[in-house]
Motif scaffolding. Structure first.
Motif, PDB file in Angstrom:
ATOM      1  N   ASP A 164      -0.673  -5.232   6.907  1.00 59.57           N
ATOM      2  CA  ASP A 164      -0.973  -5.484   5.485  1.00 59.57           C
ATOM      3  C   ASP A 164      -2.461  -5.718   5.256  1.00 59.57           C
ATOM      4  O   ASP A 164      -3.020  -5.320   4.231  1.00 59.57           O
ATOM      5  N   LEU A 192      -4.890  -2.064   5.678  1.00 63.64           N
ATOM      6  CA  LEU A 192      -4.480  -0.823   5.017  1.00 63.64           C
ATOM      7  C   LEU A 192      -5.671  -0.003   4.520  1.00 63.64           C
ATOM      8  O   LEU A 192      -5.528   1.180   4.237  1.00 63.64           O
ATOM      9  N   ASN A 210      -6.036   4.148   4.257  1.00 58.04           N
ATOM     10  CA  ASN A 210      -6.357   4.860   3.018  1.00 58.04           C
ATOM     11  C   ASN A 210      -7.672   5.633   3.124  1.00 58.04           C
ATOM     12  O   ASN A 210      -7.822   6.705   2.538  1.00 58.04           O
ATOM     13  N   GLU A 258       9.155  -3.413   7.914  1.00 60.51           N
ATOM     14  CA  GLU A 258       9.069  -4.255   6.718  1.00 60.51           C
ATOM     15  C   GLU A 258      10.244  -3.976   5.780  1.00 60.51           C
ATOM     16  O   GLU A 258      10.810  -4.895   5.174  1.00 60.51           O
ATOM     17  N   GLY A 290       8.165   1.037  -3.310  1.00 60.91           N
ATOM     18  CA  GLY A 290       7.150  -0.006  -3.422  1.00 60.91           C
ATOM     19  C   GLY A 290       6.333  -0.147  -2.148  1.00 60.91           C
ATOM     20  O   GLY A 290       5.108  -0.355  -2.202  1.00 60.91           O
ATOM     21  N   LEU A 291       6.982  -0.006  -0.999  1.00 57.20           N
ATOM     22  CA  LEU A 291       6.262  -0.092   0.269  1.00 57.20           C
ATOM     23  C   LEU A 291       5.307   1.092   0.437  1.00 57.20           C
ATOM     24  O   LEU A 291       4.178   0.931   0.906  1.00 57.20           O
ATOM     25  N   ASN A 292       5.734   2.273   0.034  1.00 56.93           N
ATOM     26  CA  ASN A 292       4.853   3.437   0.106  1.00 56.93           C
ATOM     27  C   ASN A 292       3.647   3.274  -0.817  1.00 56.93           C
ATOM     28  O   ASN A 292       2.532   3.678  -0.464  1.00 56.93           O
ATOM     29  N   GLU A 293       3.889   2.690  -1.971  1.00 59.04           N
ATOM     30  CA  GLU A 293       2.770   2.424  -2.887  1.00 59.04           C
ATOM     31  C   GLU A 293       1.789   1.438  -2.265  1.00 59.04           C
ATOM     32  O   GLU A 293       0.575   1.603  -2.371  1.00 59.04           O
ATOM     33  N   LYS A 294       2.315   0.404  -1.612  1.00 52.17           N
ATOM     34  CA  LYS A 294       1.451  -0.585  -0.985  1.00 52.17           C
ATOM     35  C   LYS A 294       0.623   0.037   0.137  1.00 52.17           C
ATOM     36  O   LYS A 294      -0.573  -0.232   0.271  1.00 52.17           O
ATOM     37  N   TYR A 295       1.261   0.882   0.939  1.00 52.92           N
ATOM     38  CA  TYR A 295       0.581   1.478   2.088  1.00 52.92           C
ATOM     39  C   TYR A 295      -0.389   2.589   1.679  1.00 52.92           C
ATOM     40  O   TYR A 295      -1.496   2.680   2.223  1.00 52.92           O
ATOM     41  N   GLY A 302      -1.007   3.720  -1.777  1.00 57.68           N
ATOM     42  CA  GLY A 302      -1.315   3.800  -3.204  1.00 57.68           C
ATOM     43  C   GLY A 302      -2.783   3.918  -3.559  1.00 57.68           C
ATOM     44  O   GLY A 302      -3.129   4.461  -4.612  1.00 57.68           O
ATOM     45  N   LYS A 303      -3.689   3.430  -2.693  1.00 60.47           N
ATOM     46  CA  LYS A 303      -5.119   3.484  -2.998  1.00 60.47           C
ATOM     47  C   LYS A 303      -5.716   4.865  -2.795  1.00 60.47           C
ATOM     48  O   LYS A 303      -6.813   5.154  -3.288  1.00 60.47           O
TER      49      LYS A 303
END
Length: 594
Positions: free
Chosen positions: A274, A277, A281, A461, A487-492, A494-495
């Motif tokens: 976390d 990341l 990205n 996770e 949501g996990l894919n967005e967190k990993y 998303g940027k």
């Protein structure tokens, strides 16, 4: 054209017939086992009566297990040479049945040991003969607080077939019943989408092909998402049921118990990822820039950075590269590798009917063996050095430990193989002769890291979140599973990435979710190997000696203790941070090349 096995030179075929050179030798060992099993049954109900009874039951069980292991490994490797030969299939099946007989005949030993009064058992273990079994018995006694009454254990055992229903339904639905549509390939030809060619299409240089494959595959999973959700929910409920019956605080704790791994290891892995990341990205941004894309989608993540460079690596050249790449591990280690090459430990090439893939195997009474299907390319080189890592680990373990303590845990199994790969990529990058080769190698390695550490941790996770929700009495439907996963894919990602809605359904196609809390071991193993490889390259001999001692320790200690002695403490987040810093450095190196 795939060759018949008889036309392949013997130097490229393993010499497993030195284990059993005729059927008569196999029959002799089968009779030995059958005789031992008759004798071991005589001690049922007597293990607490005297130390002599306990010792004899354990020794007989150990002797039978050792012979059965040798028989099992040989007959199954023989079958894998050519799976079409009925005689080999029959022999392997016969040994399967013998293995089941062994399990049944010795099944009383563990519950009887658990039932022995602690004071009496400790007195038994003071004897010279039984002191050897102390760790083995300690492992059994760890289970004591989680072992139920004889009747309750019978009931749980009787439900074991039911616990596998969710995974069986998943397998049948996913691999037997699902029908995927046709898409157009790069040349405009209609091709039916399958599980196998989906990954090939995701690596296509044509974005239209990648997008079509991605959308076509998940359109099918979307149709069956409710069934997949019900199946996965059932699998999670089953795991939670067994953890509760075994008196564990949670399903996660119950799954980690066998390896004596604390929940902190699992949580620290997720926390470290976390916090790191940005490097992931940045890598995705570099890929977007290099591929000339205005925006990068989930279906673009697997496309290689270059297809203009291709490394052709014949088997003999691979041997040379491997010996150079592993030179930092010292002459003792290299001499074992040389034995593997010269003494025909390796079954190198594909032949008609041969088992696919690759593995390292062998028994306590044989040297290790490696099955390969070598194809003169970079992937085969990495596969070979990976399996050699397992083989050297097994060689050290079996030559340094008694049979009972020679098997190492899965938690550490991938460390030796991955460390070999890391030394290889380091060597190849140091000896790269062109910009194209460097980019090719960096991309290959960074993809390995992304899919092994980042992706598997994301899976871990997802498992943690879903199990905690079910343990908290929250029902999970397709919507909840999809929302969590998206949501996990967005967190990993998303940027840097356009996170397509369809990726939320990927949970439905991941078979590992039916082997609860298993995937994290890929990430921890990779992280530990990364930290140890850096120590070896920087410290030299002291780090090498710690590492060799780790390989020699086999199953004589618990995984976290073994790794700590080697020089990496997996209970500390810094151990994962160290591996992630290597990823970050290589991303920076790739940026300079681009």
């Amino acid at each position: 054209m795939i060759k018949d096995r008889s036309s392949i030179e013997s130097i490229y075929k393993w010499n497993i017939d030195e284990m059993y050179n005729n059927k008569e030798a196999i029959d002799v060992d089968i009779k030995k086992v059958e005789s031992i099993l008759k004798e071991v049954k005589n001690y049922k109900g007597k293990l607490g009566s005297s130390k002599d009874s306990l010792y004899k039951a354990l020794k007989l069980s150990e002797d039978a297990s050792r012979i059965v292991q040798n028989l099992y490994v040989y007959t199954h490797m023989k079958q894998h040479e050519d799976t079409r030969i009925n005689e080999n299939q029959g022999m392997a099946t016969k040994i399967d049945m013998l293995s089941t007989e062994l399990s049944m005949a010795t099944s009383y030993i563990v519950p009887e040991i658990i039932s022995i009064d602690d004071k009496i058992l400790n007195e038994f273990l003071e004897s010279k003969e039984l002191s050897f079994y102390r760790k083995y018995i300690d492992d059994i006694l760890r289970e004591k607080p989680h072992t139920l009454s004889e009747r309750e254990e019978e009931i749980l055992a009787a439900t074991s077939d039911i616990s596998g229903v969710a995974e069986n339904v998943y397998d049948m639905l996913s691999f037997a019943d699902l029908e995927f549509p046709e898409i157009e390939d790069e040349e405009g030809n209609k091709v039916k989408l399958t599980h196998s060619n989906f990954s090939v299409f995701l690596k296509s240089k044509n974005q239209r092909v990648r997008k079509d494959a991605f959308e076509a595959l998940y359109s099918v999973y979307d149709k069956y998402k409710n069934t997949f959700a019900s199946t996965l929910y059932g699998g999670i409920k089953s795991e939670i049921f067994y953890s509760k019956m075994r008196k564990h605080k949670s399903a996660l704790e119950g799954s980690l118990f066998n390896d004596d791994v604390s929940v902190d290891v699992y949580n620290n892995l997720i926390l470290a990822i976390d916090e790191n990341l940005d490097s992931l990205n940045k890598y995705v941004e570099l890929k977007k820039r290099f591929l000339g894309l205005e925006e990068i989608h989930m279906y673009d993540l697997y496309v290689p950075l270059t297809d203009k460079f291709d490394m052709k690596i014949p088997y003999e050249k691979a041997q040379e590269i491997i010996l150079e790449a592993l030179r930092p591990l010292g002459e003792e280690y290299l001499n074992i590798i040389k034995k593997a090459f010269s003494e025909r430990w390796i079954d190198v090439y594909e032949n008609e009917g041969k088992q696919g893939g690759a593995y390292s195997w062998g028994s306590y009474d044989s040297h290790p063996y490696i099955l390969m299907n070598y194809h003169d390319d970079l992937n085969s080189l990495f596969t070979l050095i990976h399996e050699l890592g397992h083989s050297v680990h097994s060689y050290y373990s079996r030559t340094s430990q008694e049979y009972l303590y020679s098997n190492y845990k899965i938690f550490v199994a991938e460390v030796a193989s991955t460390l070999n790969e890391l030394l290889l990529i380091n060597y190849l990058l140091d000896n790269s002769s062109s910009r194209e080769e460097t980019i090719y190698l960096l991309n290959y390695y960074l993809e390995q890291f992304r899919t092994t550490v980042y992706r598997q941790t994301m899976f871990a996770e997802f498992e943690k979140i879903t199990h905690e929700k079910v343990e908290g009495k929250e029902p999970l439907t397709a919507k909840e599973f999809t929302d969590i996963y998206y949501g996990l894919n967005e967190k990993y990602y998303g940027k840097s990435c356009n996170v397509d809605r369809q990726i939320g359904l990927e949970w439905a196609r991941i078979p590992h979710f039916y082997s609860n809390f298993y995937v994290y071991k890929y990430a921890t193993g990779f992280s530990a190997a990364s930290a140890l490889s850096q120590q070896i390259l920087k410290e030299g001999e002291p780090a090498v000696q710690r590492y060799i001692s780790f390989l020699k320790s086999g199953g004589s200690e618990y995984p976290l203790v073994q790794l700590k002695s080697a020089g990496v403490d997996m209970e500390k987040k810094e151990s994962v941070d160290s591996a992630l810093s290597v990823f970050s450095e290589l991303v920076d190196k790739l940026e300079k090349e681009l």
